[in-house]
Design an enzyme around this catalytic site. Structure first.
Site, PDB file in Angstrom:
ATOM      1  N   LYS A 176       0.843  -1.198   0.000  1.00  0.00           N
ATOM      2  CA  LYS A 176       0.000   0.000   0.000  1.00  0.00           C
ATOM      3  C   LYS A 176       0.877   1.246   0.000  1.00  0.00           C
ATOM      4  CE  LYS A 176      -1.817   2.499   3.133  1.00  0.00           C
ATOM      5  NZ  LYS A 176      -1.559   3.779   2.433  1.00  0.00           N
ATOM      6  N   GLU A 251      10.192   0.687  10.187  1.00  0.00           N
ATOM      7  CA  GLU A 251      11.197   1.724   9.912  1.00  0.00           C
ATOM      8  C   GLU A 251      10.507   3.049  10.167  1.00  0.00           C
ATOM      9  OE1 GLU A 251      14.272   1.338   9.102  1.00  0.00           O
ATOM     10  OE2 GLU A 251      14.439  -0.648   8.208  1.00  0.00           O
ATOM     11  N   CYS A 285      13.682  10.437   6.476  1.00  0.00           N
ATOM     12  CA  CYS A 285      13.774   9.909   7.833  1.00  0.00           C
ATOM     13  C   CYS A 285      15.193  10.081   8.369  1.00  0.00           C
ATOM     14  CB  CYS A 285      13.348   8.459   7.852  1.00  0.00           C
ATOM     15  SG  CYS A 285      14.210   7.481   6.629  1.00  0.00           S
ATOM     16  N   GLU A 382      10.304  15.410  14.909  1.00  0.00           N
ATOM     17  CA  GLU A 382      10.665  15.314  13.501  1.00  0.00           C
ATOM     18  C   GLU A 382       9.873  16.358  12.708  1.00  0.00           C
ATOM     19  OE1 GLU A 382       9.470  11.662  11.518  1.00  0.00           O
ATOM     20  OE2 GLU A 382      11.493  11.570  10.715  1.00  0.00           O
TER      21      GLU A 382
HETATM   22  P1  NAD Z   1       2.454   8.047   8.169  1.00  0.00           P
HETATM   23  O1  NAD Z   1       2.845   7.103   9.228  1.00  0.00           O
HETATM   24  O2  NAD Z   1       1.302   8.922   8.374  1.00  0.00           O
HETATM   25  O3  NAD Z   1       2.147   7.267   6.797  1.00  0.00           O
HETATM   26  C1  NAD Z   1       2.990   6.284   6.280  1.00  0.00           C
HETATM   27  C2  NAD Z   1       2.145   5.234   5.576  1.00  0.00           C
HETATM   28  O4  NAD Z   1       1.300   4.599   6.508  1.00  0.00           O
HETATM   29  C3  NAD Z   1       1.225   5.779   4.487  1.00  0.00           C
HETATM   30  O5  NAD Z   1       1.148   4.845   3.435  1.00  0.00           O
HETATM   31  C4  NAD Z   1      -0.099   5.888   5.197  1.00  0.00           C
HETATM   32  O6  NAD Z   1      -1.190   5.844   4.314  1.00  0.00           O
HETATM   33  C5  NAD Z   1      -0.051   4.668   6.089  1.00  0.00           C
HETATM   34  N1  NAD Z   1      -0.876   4.738   7.300  1.00  0.00           N
HETATM   35  C6  NAD Z   1      -1.221   5.832   8.027  1.00  0.00           C
HETATM   36  N2  NAD Z   1      -1.984   5.474   9.082  1.00  0.00           N
HETATM   37  C7  NAD Z   1      -2.134   4.119   9.020  1.00  0.00           C
HETATM   38  C8  NAD Z   1      -2.807   3.162   9.836  1.00  0.00           C
HETATM   39  N3  NAD Z   1      -3.508   3.512  10.928  1.00  0.00           N
HETATM   40  N4  NAD Z   1      -2.725   1.856   9.490  1.00  0.00           N
HETATM   41  C9  NAD Z   1      -2.035   1.474   8.399  1.00  0.00           C
HETATM   42  N5  NAD Z   1      -1.382   2.341   7.596  1.00  0.00           N
HETATM   43  C10 NAD Z   1      -1.430   3.652   7.898  1.00  0.00           C
HETATM   44  O7  NAD Z   1       3.751   8.840   7.826  1.00  0.00           O
HETATM   45  P2  NAD Z   1       3.871  10.206   7.028  1.00  0.00           P
HETATM   46  O8  NAD Z   1       3.889  11.271   8.051  1.00  0.00           O
HETATM   47  O9  NAD Z   1       2.878  10.314   5.961  1.00  0.00           O
HETATM   48  O10 NAD Z   1       5.296   9.969   6.379  1.00  0.00           O
HETATM   49  C11 NAD Z   1       6.495  10.457   6.885  1.00  0.00           C
HETATM   50  C12 NAD Z   1       7.046   9.604   8.032  1.00  0.00           C
HETATM   51  O11 NAD Z   1       7.683   8.428   7.574  1.00  0.00           O
HETATM   52  C13 NAD Z   1       8.112  10.327   8.815  1.00  0.00           C
HETATM   53  O12 NAD Z   1       7.877  10.229  10.184  1.00  0.00           O
HETATM   54  C14 NAD Z   1       9.415   9.616   8.439  1.00  0.00           C
HETATM   55  O13 NAD Z   1      10.466   9.654   9.318  1.00  0.00           O
HETATM   56  C15 NAD Z   1       8.957   8.259   8.220  1.00  0.00           C
HETATM   57  N6  NAD Z   1       9.901   7.571   7.341  1.00  0.00           N
HETATM   58  C16 NAD Z   1      10.748   6.630   7.881  1.00  0.00           C
HETATM   59  C17 NAD Z   1      11.676   5.981   7.080  1.00  0.00           C
HETATM   60  C18 NAD Z   1      12.615   4.947   7.635  1.00  0.00           C
HETATM   61  O14 NAD Z   1      13.179   4.166   6.885  1.00  0.00           O
HETATM   62  N7  NAD Z   1      12.827   4.855   8.930  1.00  0.00           N
HETATM   63  C19 NAD Z   1      11.729   6.245   5.716  1.00  0.00           C
HETATM   64  C20 NAD Z   1      10.868   7.205   5.198  1.00  0.00           C
HETATM   65  C21 NAD Z   1       9.950   7.847   6.038  1.00  0.00           C
END
Ligand code: NAD
Ligand code: MN
Length: 488
Positions: A176, A251, A285, A382
């Site tokens: 997804k 992650e 990230c 962050e």
């Molecule tokens: P987010 O957690 O809101 O969303 C990430 C993904 O999860 C999206 O596909 C979203 O649709 C899905 N999602 C959201 N709520 C969900 C739920 N309740 N159940 C299942 N899926 C759900 O994150 P964001 O704020 O949109 O993206 C940025 C974040 O991602 C930052 O915090 C960043 O650090 C992190 N990130 C981490 C890494 C890593 O490798 N550690 C890499 C890239 C981004």
């Protein structure tokens, strides 16, 4: 000019209409113009995708031997390289990210498939001497159907980091993407079908997280969940996995420190530190968003970073010399700007940037927050934007203390002219990766992942395969006496 295209879901080897009937308009973050219309998956679509994946596990994909999986992963890498121009433009327009970064990400994505094509050769059980007429061997089996959820900041790269080890291990995938950025991975799935991956091995279901995403995570046909995203969502997903004891890797976020000691070569340390925060507009990230600087050179470094931040070329993501494009959306920009305003109110000084300019697109300037303490919100949370917080330290022990005084532990970089100090500090920092006099972070073959609330599990590495495999122990008896434990 924006050409609107329509995209279906990708299930069981083909683009399909969503049962939900929902098509969503996506606009280009850098222009605000319509880019594409994309199908969004609902629960019935997830059911269909999981069923296709389970059928593939019991059918063609489950029967595909390692050598053939390896060939397919190489073929997909070749297809990514052959289609790199189209993929780069698609990703750059969908994310608003500078095409120069996207080109590097595409090269990394192809390399990652090649790495796992080779890593398949390491999948093996073993037989070790147990004694007592026992013969034992273990074998590795795919853990089952993998649900993979990825964010919007590196849609193609994060998807390929997840797909490659799962497919190498023999797991079918339901992935997804974030609903804002599904275009590049939908194209990857088409390319995979073209090069011969069997139907159902790769399924892509764009959709909202709290509804479609959590339904996918909780689906009884899913055996393993791999998630990249925020720490808050990671916690939600962990709860969903707890009752059925699903295998899970996370992650999550970071607030990574970049330590500059007075003995460092500042002609490397300063420009590399500027890159380490403003690459991908800080929506990374592993962004080194806390710049920790030894007190004696603090004013000098703040001055130099401020000057170089103003020289970063911000603009049209599709121009080849652009270094920073727009943010993902104007609503995300509001969040980023809120942190900068908050830091001002807490008494920090914004030495450059920190203001939303005129014109269309979700642009935000490279921003430096100085005179900051590590307890400020801008130093603890962050921000996920082009904002670096510069914090002074007194000595090595103080630097390590501040570096570790945060809930995250993904990445750190140390700049010093003293090799002993570089390794000493690296051993004391609680982070999954530490760079010494080197800002780059991710290469296929080098484990990538977090300590503390940055998550658990490692990607990009040979050991990632184990997260998609079960170990089965098979035991038998080679003795000559009857096996009759109760003497019956
Ligand atoms: P987010 O957690 O809101 O969303 C990430 C993904 O999860 C999206 O596909 C979203 O649709 C899905 N999602 C959201 N709520 C969900 C739920 N309740 N159940 C299942 N899926 C759900 O994150 P964001 O704020 O949109 O993206 C940025 C974040 O991602 C930052 O915090 C960043 O650090 C992190 N990130 C981490 C890494 C890593 O490798 N550690 C890499 C890239 C981004
Ligand atoms: Mn979100």
């Amino acid at each position: 000019m924006a050409v609107a295209t329509e995209h279906g879901l990708f299930i069981d080897g083909a683009a399909v209409e969503p049962a939900s009937g929902e098509l969503r308009d996506l606009s280009e973050p850098a222009t605000g113009e319509l880019l594409a219309r994309v199908a969004m998956a609902g629960e019935a679509d997830v059911d269909r995708a999981v069923a296709a994946a389970r059928a593939a596990l019991d059918g063609a994909w489950g029967k595909t031997p390692g050598t053939e999986r390896s060939r397919l992963l190489h073929a997909l890498a070749d297809a990514i390289v052959a289609n790199r121009k189209e993929l780069a433009e698609l990703e750059s327009r969908n994310v608003g990210k500078a095409i120069s970064s996207v080109k590097a990400e595409l090269a990394g994505a192809a390399e990652n498939f090649r790495f796992y094509a080779s890593a398949i050769a390491t999948i093996a059980g073993r037989s070790n001497p147990i004694g007592g007429s026992l013969l034992f061997y273990s074998q590795k089996e795919p853990v089952g159907v993998a649900a993979q959820i990825v964010p919007w900041n590196y849609p193609l790269l994060m998807a390929t980091w997840k797909l490659a080890p799962a497919l190498a291990a023999g797991c079918p995938v339901v992935l997804k993407p974030d609903p804002q950025t599904p275009l590049s991975v939908l194209r990857i799935a088409e390319l995979a079908a073209e090069v011969g991956f069997p139907a159902g091995a790769i399924n892509i279901v764009p959709g909202d997280g709290p509804t479609t995403g959590s339904y996918l995570v909780g689906h009884p046909g899913v055996d393993k969940v791999a998630f990249t995203g925020s720490t808050k969502t990671g916690g939600e997903i962990m709860r969903l996995c707890s009752e059925p004891i699903k295998r899970l890797t996370l992650e999550l976020g970071g607030k990574s420190p970049n330590l500059v000691f007075a003995d460092a070569d500042l002609s490397d340390a300063v420009p590399a530190s500027v890159w380490a925060i403003y690459a991908s507009a800080g929506q990374s990230c592993e962004a080194r968003s806390r710049l920790l600087v030894e007190q004696s050179i603090y004013d000098d470094v703040v001055g130099r970073v401020t000057e170089l931040a103003q020289r970063v070329k911000v603009g049209d993501p599709l121009e080849s010399d652009t270094q920073m494009g727009s943010l993902i959306s104007t609503s995300h920009r509001e969040k980023v700007h809120g942190f900068v305003e908050g830091a001002r109110e807490e008494g920090a000084e914004v030495t450059t940037g920190g203001a939303i300019g005129e014109g269309p697109g979700a642009f935000y300037p490279p921003t430096v927050i100085a005179r900051a303490g590590n307890q400020m919100l801008a130093a603890q949370e962050e921000i996920f934007g082009p904002v670096v917080t510069v914090i002074p330290f007194a000595d090595e022990a103080d630097a390590v203390r501040i570096a570790n005084d945060v809930k995250y532990g993904l990445m750190a970089t140390v700049w010093t002219g003293d090799p002993g100090r570089g390794h000493r500090v690296a051993s004391r920092i609680k982070a999954g990766t530490v760079g010494i006099n080197m800002p780059y972070t991710a290469f296929p073959g080098i484990p990538f992942g977090g300590y503390k609330q940055s998550g658990f599990g490692r990607e990009l590495a040979v050991e990632t395969l184990d997260l998609y495999l079960e170990t089965k122990s098979v035991v038998t008896y080679t003795g000559t006496r009857p096996t009759n434990p109760f003497g019956l």
